[in-house]
Write a protein that holds these residues in place. Structure first.
Motif, PDB file in Angstrom:
ATOM      1  N   LEU A 162       0.682  -1.243   0.074  1.00 40.02           N
ATOM      2  CA  LEU A 162      -0.006  -0.069  -0.102  1.00 40.02           C
ATOM      3  C   LEU A 162       0.815   1.393   0.054  1.00 40.02           C
ATOM      4  O   LEU A 162       0.471   2.159   0.688  1.00 40.02           O
ATOM      5  CB  LEU A 162      -1.050  -0.184   1.349  1.00 40.02           C
ATOM      6  CG  LEU A 162      -2.032  -1.289   1.152  1.00 40.02           C
ATOM      7  CD1 LEU A 162      -2.907  -1.389   2.424  1.00 40.02           C
ATOM      8  CD2 LEU A 162      -2.723  -0.933   0.139  1.00 40.02           C
ATOM      9  N   GLY A 163       1.779   1.218  -0.824  1.00 31.52           N
ATOM     10  CA  GLY A 163       2.673   2.593  -1.028  1.00 31.52           C
ATOM     11  C   GLY A 163       1.878   3.426  -1.976  1.00 31.52           C
ATOM     12  O   GLY A 163       0.594   2.905  -2.275  1.00 31.52           O
ATOM     13  N   GLY A 164       2.737   4.194  -2.520  1.00 32.19           N
ATOM     14  CA  GLY A 164       1.901   5.042  -3.717  1.00 32.19           C
ATOM     15  C   GLY A 164       0.992   4.428  -4.869  1.00 32.19           C
ATOM     16  O   GLY A 164      -0.084   4.574  -5.163  1.00 32.19           O
ATOM     17  N   ILE A 165       2.075   3.415  -5.440  1.00 31.82           N
ATOM     18  CA  ILE A 165       1.007   2.499  -6.503  1.00 31.82           C
ATOM     19  C   ILE A 165       0.007   1.704  -6.082  1.00 31.82           C
ATOM     20  O   ILE A 165      -0.931   1.858  -6.685  1.00 31.82           O
ATOM     21  CB  ILE A 165       2.233   1.662  -7.180  1.00 31.82           C
ATOM     22  CG1 ILE A 165       3.324   2.317  -7.871  1.00 31.82           C
ATOM     23  CG2 ILE A 165       1.504   0.787  -8.141  1.00 31.82           C
ATOM     24  CD1 ILE A 165       4.422   1.426  -8.354  1.00 31.82           C
ATOM     25  N   GLY A 166       0.458   1.094  -4.851  1.00 36.07           N
ATOM     26  CA  GLY A 166      -0.847   0.185  -4.412  1.00 36.07           C
ATOM     27  C   GLY A 166      -2.164   1.262  -4.137  1.00 36.07           C
ATOM     28  O   GLY A 166      -3.242   0.755  -4.361  1.00 36.07           O
ATOM     29  N   LYS A 167      -2.037   2.332  -3.373  1.00 39.65           N
ATOM     30  CA  LYS A 167      -3.106   3.144  -3.240  1.00 39.65           C
ATOM     31  C   LYS A 167      -3.583   3.679  -4.577  1.00 39.65           C
ATOM     32  O   LYS A 167      -5.185   3.972  -4.676  1.00 39.65           O
ATOM     33  CB  LYS A 167      -2.562   4.357  -2.127  1.00 39.65           C
ATOM     34  CG  LYS A 167      -2.269   4.126  -0.731  1.00 39.65           C
ATOM     35  CD  LYS A 167      -1.654   5.138  -0.123  1.00 39.65           C
ATOM     36  CE  LYS A 167      -1.605   4.870   1.205  1.00 39.65           C
ATOM     37  NZ  LYS A 167      -0.605   5.770   2.142  1.00 39.65           N
ATOM     38  N   ALA A 170      -5.928   1.006  -5.917  1.00 39.95           N
ATOM     39  CA  ALA A 170      -7.201   0.828  -5.130  1.00 39.95           C
ATOM     40  C   ALA A 170      -8.266   1.903  -5.585  1.00 39.95           C
ATOM     41  O   ALA A 170      -9.099   1.593  -5.442  1.00 39.95           O
ATOM     42  CB  ALA A 170      -6.872   1.053  -3.601  1.00 39.95           C
ATOM     43  N   LYS A 171      -7.638   3.153  -5.672  1.00 41.18           N
ATOM     44  CA  LYS A 171      -8.387   4.166  -6.315  1.00 41.18           C
ATOM     45  C   LYS A 171      -9.093   3.929  -7.548  1.00 41.18           C
ATOM     46  O   LYS A 171     -10.311   4.087  -7.858  1.00 41.18           O
ATOM     47  CB  LYS A 171      -7.516   5.242  -6.559  1.00 41.18           C
ATOM     48  CG  LYS A 171      -7.204   6.212  -5.294  1.00 41.18           C
ATOM     49  CD  LYS A 171      -6.409   7.486  -5.958  1.00 41.18           C
ATOM     50  CE  LYS A 171      -6.199   8.118  -4.299  1.00 41.18           C
ATOM     51  NZ  LYS A 171      -5.019   9.352  -4.927  1.00 41.18           N
ATOM     52  N   ARG A 172      -8.506   3.066  -8.440  1.00 45.72           N
ATOM     53  CA  ARG A 172      -9.066   2.710  -9.759  1.00 45.72           C
ATOM     54  C   ARG A 172      -9.869   1.685  -9.616  1.00 45.72           C
ATOM     55  O   ARG A 172     -11.199   1.626 -10.235  1.00 45.72           O
ATOM     56  CB  ARG A 172      -7.821   2.397 -10.633  1.00 45.72           C
ATOM     57  CG  ARG A 172      -7.019   3.513 -11.289  1.00 45.72           C
ATOM     58  CD  ARG A 172      -5.871   3.230 -11.635  1.00 45.72           C
ATOM     59  NE  ARG A 172      -5.197   4.550 -12.042  1.00 45.72           N
ATOM     60  CZ  ARG A 172      -5.068   5.695 -11.546  1.00 45.72           C
ATOM     61  NH1 ARG A 172      -5.144   5.583 -10.045  1.00 45.72           N
ATOM     62  NH2 ARG A 172      -4.199   6.640 -11.954  1.00 45.72           N
ATOM     63  N   GLY A 173      -9.733   0.893  -8.628  1.00 45.16           N
ATOM     64  CA  GLY A 173     -10.854  -0.437  -8.437  1.00 45.16           C
ATOM     65  C   GLY A 173     -12.158   0.258  -7.952  1.00 45.16           C
ATOM     66  O   GLY A 173     -13.169  -0.365  -8.212  1.00 45.16           O
ATOM     67  N   MET A 178     -15.645  -1.648  -7.238  1.00 48.31           N
ATOM     68  CA  MET A 178     -15.142  -3.017  -6.629  1.00 48.31           C
ATOM     69  C   MET A 178     -14.877  -2.883  -5.272  1.00 48.31           C
ATOM     70  O   MET A 178     -14.538  -1.895  -4.518  1.00 48.31           O
ATOM     71  CB  MET A 178     -13.738  -3.425  -7.212  1.00 48.31           C
ATOM     72  CG  MET A 178     -13.701  -3.709  -8.824  1.00 48.31           C
ATOM     73  SD  MET A 178     -12.078  -4.016  -9.385  1.00 48.31           S
ATOM     74  CE  MET A 178     -12.148  -5.766  -8.883  1.00 48.31           C
ATOM     75  N   ARG A 179     -15.193  -3.955  -4.559  1.00 52.12           N
ATOM     76  CA  ARG A 179     -14.598  -3.974  -3.017  1.00 52.12           C
ATOM     77  C   ARG A 179     -13.171  -4.115  -3.016  1.00 52.12           C
ATOM     78  O   ARG A 179     -12.541  -4.907  -3.666  1.00 52.12           O
ATOM     79  CB  ARG A 179     -15.365  -5.102  -2.334  1.00 52.12           C
ATOM     80  CG  ARG A 179     -14.764  -5.465  -0.851  1.00 52.12           C
ATOM     81  CD  ARG A 179     -15.361  -6.665  -0.422  1.00 52.12           C
ATOM     82  NE  ARG A 179     -14.768  -6.908   1.141  1.00 52.12           N
ATOM     83  CZ  ARG A 179     -14.208  -7.962   1.508  1.00 52.12           C
ATOM     84  NH1 ARG A 179     -14.016  -9.126   0.689  1.00 52.12           N
ATOM     85  NH2 ARG A 179     -13.821  -8.155   2.702  1.00 52.12           N
ATOM     86  N   CYS A 180     -12.445  -3.040  -2.023  1.00 50.82           N
ATOM     87  CA  CYS A 180     -11.204  -3.104  -2.462  1.00 50.82           C
ATOM     88  C   CYS A 180     -10.549  -3.383  -0.708  1.00 50.82           C
ATOM     89  O   CYS A 180     -11.013  -2.715   0.180  1.00 50.82           O
ATOM     90  CB  CYS A 180     -10.656  -1.717  -2.423  1.00 50.82           C
ATOM     91  SG  CYS A 180     -11.052  -1.192  -4.287  1.00 50.82           S
ATOM     92  N   GLU A 193     -10.136   4.691   0.282  1.00 45.97           N
ATOM     93  CA  GLU A 193     -10.625   3.107  -0.507  1.00 45.97           C
ATOM     94  C   GLU A 193     -10.251   2.084   0.386  1.00 45.97           C
ATOM     95  O   GLU A 193     -10.938   1.058   0.153  1.00 45.97           O
ATOM     96  CB  GLU A 193      -9.721   3.049  -1.770  1.00 45.97           C
ATOM     97  CG  GLU A 193      -9.967   4.143  -2.899  1.00 45.97           C
ATOM     98  CD  GLU A 193      -9.442   5.361  -2.468  1.00 45.97           C
ATOM     99  OE1 GLU A 193     -10.150   6.558  -3.237  1.00 45.97           O
ATOM    100  OE2 GLU A 193      -8.438   5.513  -2.165  1.00 45.97           O
ATOM    101  N   ILE A 194      -9.113   2.320   1.172  1.00 47.17           N
ATOM    102  CA  ILE A 194      -9.108   1.092   1.986  1.00 47.17           C
ATOM    103  C   ILE A 194      -8.819   1.582   3.585  1.00 47.17           C
ATOM    104  O   ILE A 194      -7.688   1.905   3.915  1.00 47.17           O
ATOM    105  CB  ILE A 194      -7.700   0.258   1.792  1.00 47.17           C
ATOM    106  CG1 ILE A 194      -7.760  -0.157   0.271  1.00 47.17           C
ATOM    107  CG2 ILE A 194      -7.355  -0.800   2.776  1.00 47.17           C
ATOM    108  CD1 ILE A 194      -6.500  -0.923  -0.188  1.00 47.17           C
ATOM    109  N   PRO A 195     -10.073   1.794   4.311  1.00 50.20           N
ATOM    110  CA  PRO A 195      -9.926   2.314   5.654  1.00 50.20           C
ATOM    111  C   PRO A 195      -9.364   1.535   6.661  1.00 50.20           C
ATOM    112  O   PRO A 195      -8.981   2.049   7.807  1.00 50.20           O
ATOM    113  CB  PRO A 195     -11.201   2.776   5.845  1.00 50.20           C
ATOM    114  CG  PRO A 195     -12.325   1.650   4.922  1.00 50.20           C
ATOM    115  CD  PRO A 195     -11.543   1.472   3.686  1.00 50.20           C
ATOM    116  N   LYS A 196      -9.309   0.073   6.404  1.00 54.52           N
ATOM    117  CA  LYS A 196      -8.618  -0.563   7.566  1.00 54.52           C
ATOM    118  C   LYS A 196      -7.644  -1.771   6.902  1.00 54.52           C
ATOM    119  O   LYS A 196      -8.159  -3.018   6.476  1.00 54.52           O
ATOM    120  CB  LYS A 196     -10.071  -1.462   8.175  1.00 54.52           C
ATOM    121  CG  LYS A 196     -10.519  -0.407   9.083  1.00 54.52           C
ATOM    122  CD  LYS A 196     -11.595  -1.565   9.799  1.00 54.52           C
ATOM    123  CE  LYS A 196     -12.587  -0.441  10.962  1.00 54.52           C
ATOM    124  NZ  LYS A 196     -13.429  -1.348  11.564  1.00 54.52           N
TER     125      LYS A 196
END
Length: 334
Positions: A162-167, A170-173, A178-180, A193-196
Protein backbone atom coordinates in the motif's frame (compact mmCIF):
# COMPACT_ATOMS: atom_id res chain seq x y z
CA UNK A 1 28.68 22.50 -0.88
CA UNK A 2 29.70 20.03 -3.57
CA UNK A 3 27.42 17.67 -5.51
CA UNK A 4 28.67 14.82 -7.71
CA UNK A 5 26.63 13.40 -10.61
CA UNK A 6 27.57 9.90 -11.79
CA UNK A 7 27.05 8.25 -14.22
CA UNK A 8 27.25 11.35 -16.39
CA UNK A 9 23.91 13.05 -17.01
CA UNK A 10 23.03 14.72 -20.30
CA UNK A 11 24.34 18.24 -20.79
CA UNK A 12 20.93 19.93 -20.58
CA UNK A 13 20.18 18.37 -17.19
CA UNK A 14 23.67 19.07 -15.87
CA UNK A 15 23.34 22.71 -16.90
CA UNK A 16 20.04 23.00 -15.02
CA UNK A 17 21.51 21.43 -11.89
CA UNK A 18 24.51 23.76 -11.99
CA UNK A 19 22.32 26.83 -12.49
CA UNK A 20 20.15 25.89 -9.52
CA UNK A 21 23.13 25.08 -7.31
CA UNK A 22 25.16 28.21 -8.02
CA UNK A 23 27.34 29.24 -6.20
CA UNK A 24 27.75 25.64 -4.98
CA UNK A 25 29.82 23.20 -7.06
CA UNK A 26 28.24 20.51 -9.24
CA UNK A 27 30.55 17.94 -10.87
CA UNK A 28 29.11 15.97 -13.79
CA UNK A 29 31.69 13.17 -13.61
CA UNK A 30 32.49 11.81 -17.06
CA UNK A 31 34.41 8.75 -15.85
CA UNK A 32 34.73 6.52 -12.81
CA UNK A 33 38.12 8.07 -12.08
CA UNK A 34 36.58 11.54 -12.20
CA UNK A 35 33.81 10.41 -9.83
CA UNK A 36 36.30 8.76 -7.47
CA UNK A 37 38.38 11.93 -7.29
CA UNK A 38 35.37 14.21 -6.88
CA UNK A 39 33.49 12.28 -4.22
CA UNK A 40 36.32 12.62 -1.68
CA UNK A 41 35.01 15.97 -0.45
CA UNK A 42 31.46 15.82 -1.84
CA UNK A 43 28.43 16.59 0.33
CA UNK A 44 25.86 15.06 -2.01
CA UNK A 45 25.75 12.40 -4.71
CA UNK A 46 23.14 11.89 -7.44
CA UNK A 47 23.28 8.67 -9.45
CA UNK A 48 24.53 5.13 -8.88
CA UNK A 49 26.67 4.83 -5.76
CA UNK A 50 28.97 1.80 -5.43
CA UNK A 51 31.06 0.38 -2.57
CA UNK A 52 34.17 1.66 -4.34
CA UNK A 53 32.81 5.20 -4.57
CA UNK A 54 31.40 5.22 -1.04
CA UNK A 55 34.76 4.09 0.29
CA UNK A 56 36.33 7.27 -1.09
CA UNK A 57 33.66 9.60 0.33
CA UNK A 58 34.90 11.64 3.25
CA UNK A 59 31.88 13.73 4.22
CA UNK A 60 28.92 12.50 2.19
CA UNK A 61 25.56 13.45 3.69
CA UNK A 62 23.07 12.66 0.91
CA UNK A 63 22.75 10.00 -1.79
CA UNK A 64 19.96 10.30 -4.39
CA UNK A 65 19.05 7.20 -6.41
CA UNK A 66 17.81 7.73 -9.96
CA UNK A 67 15.34 4.85 -9.52
CA UNK A 68 12.45 3.93 -7.25
CA UNK A 69 13.58 0.31 -6.81
CA UNK A 70 16.55 -0.27 -4.54
CA UNK A 71 17.15 -4.02 -4.47
CA UNK A 72 20.07 -3.58 -6.90
CA UNK A 73 21.22 -0.35 -5.26
CA UNK A 74 21.72 -0.86 -1.54
CA UNK A 75 24.71 -2.74 -0.11
CA UNK A 76 25.94 -3.34 3.45
CA UNK A 77 28.31 -0.37 3.67
CA UNK A 78 25.65 1.98 2.34
CA UNK A 79 23.12 0.68 4.87
CA UNK A 80 25.58 1.41 7.70
CA UNK A 81 26.73 4.76 6.28
CA UNK A 82 25.31 7.87 8.03
CA UNK A 83 24.32 9.51 4.73
CA UNK A 84 20.62 9.84 3.90
CA UNK A 85 19.38 7.85 0.90
CA UNK A 86 16.43 9.10 -1.16
CA UNK A 87 14.77 7.48 -4.16
CA UNK A 88 12.31 8.27 -6.97
CA UNK A 89 9.18 6.62 -5.61
CA UNK A 90 5.93 8.38 -6.37
CA UNK A 91 6.56 9.64 -9.89
CA UNK A 92 5.36 6.36 -11.46
CA UNK A 93 2.36 5.61 -9.22
CA UNK A 94 -0.55 6.60 -11.45
CA UNK A 95 1.08 5.25 -14.61
CA UNK A 96 1.75 1.80 -13.13
CA UNK A 97 -1.70 1.69 -11.53
CA UNK A 98 -3.28 2.37 -14.95
CA UNK A 99 -1.36 -0.62 -16.32
CA UNK A 100 -2.55 -2.87 -13.49
CA UNK A 101 -6.15 -1.81 -13.98
CA UNK A 102 -5.83 -2.46 -17.69
CA UNK A 103 -4.94 -6.06 -16.88
CA UNK A 104 -7.91 -6.35 -14.52
CA UNK A 105 -10.25 -5.08 -17.22
CA UNK A 106 -8.76 -7.39 -19.83
CA UNK A 107 -9.31 -10.47 -17.68
CA UNK A 108 -12.78 -9.42 -16.56
CA UNK A 109 -14.01 -9.07 -20.16
CA UNK A 110 -11.68 -11.61 -21.84
CA UNK A 111 -10.22 -8.82 -23.98
CA UNK A 112 -6.84 -10.52 -24.32
CA UNK A 113 -8.53 -13.61 -25.74
CA UNK A 114 -10.67 -11.62 -28.15
CA UNK A 115 -7.56 -9.85 -29.46
CA UNK A 116 -6.12 -13.27 -30.33
CA UNK A 117 -9.34 -14.20 -32.12
CA UNK A 118 -9.26 -10.88 -33.99
CA UNK A 119 -5.84 -11.76 -35.42
CA UNK A 120 -7.39 -15.00 -36.70
CA UNK A 121 -10.44 -13.21 -38.10
CA UNK A 122 -12.66 -15.39 -35.90
CA UNK A 123 -16.07 -14.37 -34.51
CA UNK A 124 -16.61 -16.55 -31.45
CA UNK A 125 -18.18 -15.30 -28.20
CA UNK A 126 -16.42 -17.02 -25.33
CA UNK A 127 -17.95 -19.18 -22.63
CA UNK A 128 -19.83 -21.97 -24.39
CA UNK A 129 -23.45 -22.64 -23.60
CA UNK A 130 -23.13 -22.57 -19.82
CA UNK A 131 -24.24 -19.29 -18.37
CA UNK A 132 -25.74 -18.00 -21.62
CA UNK A 133 -29.19 -16.61 -22.28
CA UNK A 134 -30.96 -16.55 -25.64
CA UNK A 135 -32.17 -13.35 -27.28
CA UNK A 136 -34.05 -12.71 -30.50
CA UNK A 137 -31.46 -12.80 -33.26
CA UNK A 138 -31.16 -11.06 -36.56
CA UNK A 139 -28.95 -11.63 -39.61
CA UNK A 140 -25.31 -11.97 -38.63
CA UNK A 141 -26.05 -11.57 -34.92
CA UNK A 142 -25.27 -14.21 -32.33
CA UNK A 143 -28.36 -15.43 -30.52
CA UNK A 144 -26.88 -15.40 -27.05
CA UNK A 145 -24.74 -13.43 -24.57
CA UNK A 146 -21.96 -14.88 -22.46
CA UNK A 147 -22.87 -14.39 -18.82
CA UNK A 148 -19.44 -15.58 -17.69
CA UNK A 149 -17.97 -12.18 -18.51
CA UNK A 150 -17.50 -10.45 -15.19
CA UNK A 151 -19.05 -7.38 -13.61
CA UNK A 152 -16.27 -5.71 -11.62
CA UNK A 153 -18.69 -4.20 -9.12
CA UNK A 154 -19.29 -7.75 -7.89
CA UNK A 155 -15.58 -8.51 -7.45
CA UNK A 156 -12.99 -7.90 -4.74
CA UNK A 157 -9.67 -6.27 -5.55
CA UNK A 158 -6.89 -7.23 -3.15
CA UNK A 159 -3.87 -4.92 -3.20
CA UNK A 160 -0.64 -6.31 -1.73
CA UNK A 161 1.56 -3.34 -0.88
CA UNK A 162 0.00 0.00 0.00
CA UNK A 163 2.64 2.47 -1.06
CA UNK A 164 1.94 5.08 -3.72
CA UNK A 165 1.26 2.55 -6.48
CA UNK A 166 -0.92 0.31 -4.34
CA UNK A 167 -3.07 3.22 -3.21
CA UNK A 168 -3.52 4.34 -6.82
CA UNK A 169 -4.55 0.81 -7.82
CA UNK A 170 -7.18 0.86 -5.06
CA UNK A 171 -8.51 4.20 -6.31
CA UNK A 172 -9.05 2.73 -9.75
CA UNK A 173 -10.73 -0.37 -8.37
CA UNK A 174 -13.03 1.78 -6.27
CA UNK A 175 -13.94 3.81 -9.36
CA UNK A 176 -15.33 0.57 -10.82
CA UNK A 177 -17.25 -0.04 -7.57
CA UNK A 178 -15.07 -3.00 -6.66
CA UNK A 179 -14.70 -3.96 -3.04
CA UNK A 180 -11.11 -3.03 -2.22
CA UNK A 181 -8.99 -4.60 0.48
CA UNK A 182 -5.30 -4.06 1.09
CA UNK A 183 -2.46 -5.71 2.98
CA UNK A 184 0.97 -4.35 3.76
CA UNK A 185 3.71 -5.67 6.07
CA UNK A 186 4.61 -2.12 7.13
CA UNK A 187 2.07 0.46 6.00
CA UNK A 188 -1.20 0.37 7.92
CA UNK A 189 -2.22 3.93 7.14
CA UNK A 190 -5.90 4.11 6.17
CA UNK A 191 -7.14 5.65 2.94
CA UNK A 192 -10.58 6.41 1.55
CA UNK A 193 -10.54 3.25 -0.56
CA UNK A 194 -8.96 1.02 2.11
CA UNK A 195 -9.95 2.41 5.52
CA UNK A 196 -8.68 -0.66 7.39
CA UNK A 197 -5.49 -2.12 5.87
CA UNK A 198 -4.81 -5.72 6.84
CA UNK A 199 -1.59 -6.80 8.60
CA UNK A 200 0.66 -9.58 7.34
CA UNK A 201 -0.87 -12.02 9.82
CA UNK A 202 -4.06 -12.01 7.72
CA UNK A 203 -2.31 -12.86 4.43
CA UNK A 204 -4.10 -16.19 3.95
CA UNK A 205 -7.48 -14.57 4.56
CA UNK A 206 -6.54 -11.71 2.23
CA UNK A 207 -5.74 -14.11 -0.61
CA UNK A 208 -8.90 -16.12 -0.09
CA UNK A 209 -11.01 -12.95 -0.06
CA UNK A 210 -9.68 -11.53 -3.35
CA UNK A 211 -10.84 -12.13 -6.91
CA UNK A 212 -7.88 -10.13 -8.19
CA UNK A 213 -4.62 -9.97 -6.25
CA UNK A 214 -2.43 -7.09 -7.42
CA UNK A 215 1.16 -7.12 -6.15
CA UNK A 216 2.34 -3.53 -5.76
CA UNK A 217 5.07 -4.15 -3.20
CA UNK A 218 8.81 -3.49 -3.51
CA UNK A 219 11.47 -6.19 -3.59
CA UNK A 220 12.69 -6.52 -0.01
CA UNK A 221 14.18 -9.34 2.07
CA UNK A 222 10.62 -10.03 3.29
CA UNK A 223 8.89 -10.12 -0.10
CA UNK A 224 11.55 -11.98 -2.12
CA UNK A 225 10.03 -15.25 -3.45
CA UNK A 226 7.06 -14.75 -1.13
CA UNK A 227 4.52 -15.81 -3.75
CA UNK A 228 5.56 -19.44 -4.11
CA UNK A 229 3.31 -22.42 -4.81
CA UNK A 230 2.29 -22.79 -1.16
CA UNK A 231 1.05 -19.21 -1.08
CA UNK A 232 -0.45 -19.02 -4.57
CA UNK A 233 -2.60 -22.10 -3.98
CA UNK A 234 -4.30 -20.27 -1.11
CA UNK A 235 -5.96 -18.03 -3.69
CA UNK A 236 -9.35 -18.94 -5.14
CA UNK A 237 -9.39 -21.16 -8.22
CA UNK A 238 -11.14 -18.45 -10.25
CA UNK A 239 -8.84 -15.65 -9.03
CA UNK A 240 -6.20 -13.78 -11.04
CA UNK A 241 -2.71 -12.78 -9.83
CA UNK A 242 -1.26 -9.55 -11.23
CA UNK A 243 2.32 -8.45 -10.56
CA UNK A 244 3.35 -4.87 -11.33
CA UNK A 245 5.61 -4.72 -8.26
CA UNK A 246 8.87 -6.61 -8.57
CA UNK A 247 9.66 -9.82 -10.42
CA UNK A 248 11.54 -11.42 -7.52
CA UNK A 249 8.34 -11.56 -5.47
CA UNK A 250 6.72 -14.29 -7.61
CA UNK A 251 8.44 -17.65 -8.18
CA UNK A 252 7.77 -18.18 -11.89
CA UNK A 253 8.14 -21.97 -11.91
CA UNK A 254 5.58 -22.17 -9.10
CA UNK A 255 3.24 -19.81 -10.93
CA UNK A 256 3.43 -22.03 -14.01
CA UNK A 257 2.52 -25.05 -11.89
CA UNK A 258 -0.42 -23.20 -10.35
CA UNK A 259 -1.74 -22.23 -13.78
CA UNK A 260 -1.23 -25.70 -15.25
CA UNK A 261 -3.03 -27.31 -12.31
CA UNK A 262 -5.88 -24.82 -12.40
CA UNK A 263 -5.11 -23.54 -8.90
CA UNK A 264 -5.76 -20.00 -10.16
CA UNK A 265 -7.53 -18.75 -13.28
CA UNK A 266 -4.92 -16.42 -14.69
CA UNK A 267 -1.95 -14.12 -14.24
CA UNK A 268 -0.90 -10.72 -15.51
CA UNK A 269 2.82 -9.96 -15.30
CA UNK A 270 4.84 -6.88 -16.15
CA UNK A 271 7.86 -7.92 -14.07
CA UNK A 272 9.67 -11.25 -13.89
CA UNK A 273 12.28 -13.18 -11.93
CA UNK A 274 14.30 -13.33 -15.15
CA UNK A 275 14.27 -10.41 -17.57
CA UNK A 276 13.94 -10.60 -20.49
CA UNK A 277 11.68 -13.62 -20.07
CA UNK A 278 13.34 -16.43 -22.09
CA UNK A 279 11.54 -17.11 -25.36
CA UNK A 280 11.27 -20.79 -24.43
CA UNK A 281 9.52 -20.07 -21.12
CA UNK A 282 6.17 -21.90 -20.78
CA UNK A 283 4.34 -18.68 -19.86
CA UNK A 284 4.53 -17.58 -23.49
CA UNK A 285 2.34 -20.58 -24.42
CA UNK A 286 -0.40 -19.68 -21.93
CA UNK A 287 -1.84 -16.66 -23.72
CA UNK A 288 -5.44 -17.74 -23.03
CA UNK A 289 -4.92 -17.15 -19.32
CA UNK A 290 -1.74 -15.08 -19.05
CA UNK A 291 -1.01 -11.47 -20.06
CA UNK A 292 2.68 -10.60 -20.34
CA UNK A 293 4.15 -7.13 -20.85
CA UNK A 294 7.91 -6.42 -20.99
CA UNK A 295 8.42 -4.30 -17.84
CA UNK A 296 6.75 -1.25 -19.38
CA UNK A 297 4.16 -0.35 -16.74
CA UNK A 298 6.17 2.72 -15.72
CA UNK A 299 6.56 4.06 -19.26
CA UNK A 300 4.67 7.26 -20.14
CA UNK A 301 5.50 10.66 -21.70
CA UNK A 302 5.30 12.65 -18.41
CA UNK A 303 7.83 10.49 -16.54
CA UNK A 304 10.98 12.22 -17.81
CA UNK A 305 9.77 15.67 -16.78
CA UNK A 306 8.56 14.36 -13.41
CA UNK A 307 11.96 12.72 -12.87
CA UNK A 308 13.83 15.96 -13.53
CA UNK A 309 11.41 18.03 -11.44
CA UNK A 310 11.88 15.72 -8.47
CA UNK A 311 15.69 15.84 -8.69
CA UNK A 312 15.59 19.62 -8.90
CA UNK A 313 13.30 19.82 -5.86
CA UNK A 314 15.45 17.55 -3.72
CA UNK A 315 18.66 19.28 -4.81
CA UNK A 316 17.22 22.64 -3.82
CA UNK A 317 16.07 21.22 -0.51
CA UNK A 318 19.51 19.78 0.24
CA UNK A 319 21.34 22.99 -0.62
CA UNK A 320 18.93 25.01 1.52
CA UNK A 321 19.12 22.49 4.38
CA UNK A 322 15.40 21.67 4.16
CA UNK A 323 13.88 18.20 4.76
CA UNK A 324 14.47 15.89 1.81
CA UNK A 325 11.69 14.04 0.01
CA UNK A 326 11.50 10.24 -0.21
CA UNK A 327 13.86 9.29 2.58
CA UNK A 328 14.60 5.56 2.54
CA UNK A 329 14.91 2.99 5.32
CA UNK A 330 18.07 1.46 3.89
CA UNK A 331 17.78 -1.75 5.91
CA UNK A 332 14.34 -2.42 4.41
CA UNK A 333 15.30 -1.36 0.84
CA UNK A 334 12.48 1.17 0.54
Amino acid sequence: MKIVLFPTVEAQRAFKFKAIADPHEVVNANSLKDAMDSIVDADGFIGKITPELLGKAGKLKWVQSMTASLEHYVFPDLIKHPSMLTNMRGIFSDVVADHAMGMVLSFSRNLHRYVMQQVEGRWAPLGGEKGRVDFASGPGVTNSIDLNHQVLSEKTLGVFGLGGIGKEVAKRGAAFNMRCIGLDPFCLEPSKEIPKPWPMERLDEFLKSSDYVVIAAPHTPLTEKLFNLDLIQKMNHDAVLINIGRGAIVVLDDLVKALEQGLIAGAGLDVFEIEPLPETHPLWKMSDKVILTPHVAGYAPPIASRHLAFLVENLQRFLNQLPLLNGVDKSRWF
